[in-house]
Design a protein around this motif. Structure first.
Motif, PDB file in Angstrom:
ATOM      1  N   LEU A  91     -80.798  76.059 -21.397  1.00 29.10           N
ATOM      2  CA  LEU A  91     -79.746  75.830 -20.404  1.00 29.10           C
ATOM      3  C   LEU A  91     -79.122  74.450 -20.595  1.00 29.10           C
ATOM      4  O   LEU A  91     -77.893  74.296 -20.559  1.00 29.10           O
ATOM      5  N   TYR A  92     -79.957  73.438 -20.807  1.00 31.09           N
ATOM      6  CA  TYR A  92     -79.441  72.081 -21.074  1.00 31.09           C
ATOM      7  C   TYR A  92     -78.510  72.081 -22.281  1.00 31.09           C
ATOM      8  O   TYR A  92     -77.457  71.428 -22.275  1.00 31.09           O
ATOM      9  N   SER A  93     -78.935  72.771 -23.314  1.00 31.06           N
ATOM     10  CA  SER A  93     -78.170  72.789 -24.553  1.00 31.06           C
ATOM     11  C   SER A  93     -76.748  73.263 -24.306  1.00 31.06           C
ATOM     12  O   SER A  93     -75.783  72.679 -24.807  1.00 31.06           O
ATOM     13  N   HIS A  94     -76.613  74.316 -23.507  1.00 28.63           N
ATOM     14  CA  HIS A  94     -75.280  74.855 -23.227  1.00 28.63           C
ATOM     15  C   HIS A  94     -74.478  73.937 -22.312  1.00 28.63           C
ATOM     16  O   HIS A  94     -73.275  73.735 -22.519  1.00 28.63           O
ATOM     17  N   VAL A  95     -75.104  73.384 -21.298  1.00 27.71           N
ATOM     18  CA  VAL A  95     -74.392  72.491 -20.377  1.00 27.71           C
ATOM     19  C   VAL A  95     -73.844  71.282 -21.121  1.00 27.71           C
ATOM     20  O   VAL A  95     -72.680  70.904 -20.958  1.00 27.71           O
ATOM     21  N   SER A 132     -88.162  65.338 -18.543  1.00 30.71           N
ATOM     22  CA  SER A 132     -88.233  64.446 -19.704  1.00 30.71           C
ATOM     23  C   SER A 132     -87.428  65.010 -20.869  1.00 30.71           C
ATOM     24  O   SER A 132     -86.786  64.254 -21.614  1.00 30.71           O
ATOM     25  N   ASN A 133     -87.455  66.320 -21.028  1.00 25.71           N
ATOM     26  CA  ASN A 133     -86.680  66.944 -22.101  1.00 25.71           C
ATOM     27  C   ASN A 133     -85.182  66.711 -21.905  1.00 25.71           C
ATOM     28  O   ASN A 133     -84.445  66.467 -22.874  1.00 25.71           O
ATOM     29  N   LEU A 134     -84.731  66.775 -20.647  1.00 26.92           N
ATOM     30  CA  LEU A 134     -83.322  66.529 -20.374  1.00 26.92           C
ATOM     31  C   LEU A 134     -82.987  65.066 -20.671  1.00 26.92           C
ATOM     32  O   LEU A 134     -81.959  64.766 -21.285  1.00 26.92           O
TER      33      LEU A 134
END
Length: 423
Positions: A91-95, A132-134
């Motif tokens: 999801l982060y990748s797309h945002v 943390s990944n974000l």
């Protein structure tokens, strides 16, 4: 857990396949009928109709799809820790790819961060990993990193896990130099860190961040007064803080120069026990308002008074009687106070019960003003005179040795030269 470099999140498969993966994760636990109803709007937006551009070329439709997914994220979902982490990473990748502008990414990430932090979870470490990944997926200069840390801080503190963030002073300094954020946001962040360490029971580390915060604030800042008072209170409460000279020179503290606490700070730096007792009698309401410990304050001013007294006797003997008078204590308590002051690294030396003296070898100077410069000058002149005398002794000794050696040489030569025979 947090790292300093950004980390790219890679996703495999087509956009449709990735959306299907996200939606399938969100529908876990739903009955078949509800699951079909949940999936249908996503199927509709993914279908390319008539004159529509292919999905891979239609960024508007891809953005619309991701916004729809974000709206359905109400908790961490039903999956293993690894599956949950994978869902949010995708999801982060797309945002981040579809909303490259910081303001747009922030618009969609803020509610997501709130959902993650408030979602129930059996193991908080899952939340730590997700957040943390974000953080690591964002560019190092991104102001969004600040928002992620501000969400993480109260989360780890509430679970007594502050150490998992591995926050160090050098790390914080690097972040503040990298992040593209306003000065007020930096000082607010320092306050958040200070509060986190204070709640975790590390008041000394908390104080260091409060001090950095007030040093960074200009006098014109609306937060200057509050920051100044917060720092002064922490200074007064910490039993290990005795170096106050620098603090009074901080510009933001001038905003409270007429406050009773500022007056107390000046007494601790320049005054004595009698002045403190006078202040204490006149400011009982201030002590109560800020939750100050009168006993701890009394102990601190006595320590500082003892340090000042010892400063005047470095290299000399300080009589017990003078300590009794300055600290207003019983003679039987002198050695206890001196030993405690040595432990606090305010002074050093040797106690002598037979002579009732304390030979001072070192003492902390409370404030380096004109009187201290004069005392330093006197000591340097005295040391210089002593060194000159030593050099003269060494020079005379060397000269005497050379003369002695010369006499011995002439004597030996006279013995070895034969007497001349006169005929």
């Amino acid at each position: 857990m947090l790292k300093s470099d950004s980390v790219s999140l890679f996703a495999e498969g087509t956009f449709e396949e990735q959306i299907q993966e996200l939606v399938n994760y969100l529908t876990r636990g739903l009955p078949d009928e509800a699951r079909a109803a949940f999936i249908k709007p996503f199927q509709d937006v993914l279908i390319t109709r008539g004159s529509q551009k292919p999905l891979e070329e239609d960024s508007d439709r891809r953005r619309q799809t991701i916004i729809m997914v974000l709206a359905e994220v109400k908790n961490l979902g039903q999956g293993s820790d690894r599956e949950t982490e994978g869902f949010f990473n995708l999801l982060y990748s797309h945002v981040l790819s579809l909303f490259p502008e910081t303001s747009k990414a922030q618009e969609h990430l803020e509610p997501l961060l709130a959902t993650i932090s408030s979602a129930p979870s059996e193991t908080p470490t899952t939340k730590y990993k997700i957040l943390s990944n974000l953080f690591n997926a964002l560019p190092r200069q991104s102001p969004l990193r600040l928002q992620v840390v501000n969400v993480l801080l109260p989360l780890v503190v509430s679970n007594n896990d502050l150490e998992v963030l591995q926050i160090t002073r050098s790390t914080v300094d690097r972040w503040l130099s990298q992040w593209d954020v306003l000065q007020d946001e930096k000082t607010a962040f320092l306050k958040n860190i200070a509060d986190a360490f204070n709640q975790a029971g590390d008041s000394e580390t908390s104080y260091s961040y409060l001090l950095s915060r007030v040093e960074l604030l200009p006098e014109s800042s609306p937060d200057a007064t509050t920051a100044a008072l917060d720092t002064i209170v922490a200074t007064l409460q910490l039993p290990t803080v005795f170096d106050l000279n620098h603090l009074l020179k901080v510009k933001a503290l001038q905003t409270v120069k007429d406050h009773p606490l500022f007056g107390l700070l000046r007494i601790l730096l320049y005054g004595d026990l009698a002045q403190y007792k006078e202040w204490q009698a006149a400011n009982t309401s201030t002590i109560n308002e800020f939750g100050l410990d009168a006993t701890a304050l009394d102990r601190k001013i006595r320590f500082l008074t003892l340090a000042s007294l010892a400063t005047q006797h470095v290299g000399k003997d300080l009589a017990y009687g003078k300590i009794v008078s300055a600290l207003q204590i019983e003679s039987s308590q002198v050695e206890v106070w001196v030993i405690d002051a040595i432990r606090a690294k305010l002074l050093s030396g040797k106690l002598s019960q037979p002579t009732q003296t304390f030979h001072v070898t070192r003492a902390m100077t409370r404030a380096f003003e004109q009187a201290e410069w004069k005392l330093l000058e006197e000591k340097l002149v005295s040391w210089r005179s002593g060194l000159v005398s030593v050099l003269e002794v060494v020079a005379n000794a060397r000269k005497s040795t050379q003369v002695s050696r010369g006499a011995n040489v002439h004597g030996d030569l006279a013995k070895e030269v034969p007497t001349a025979v006169v005929s």
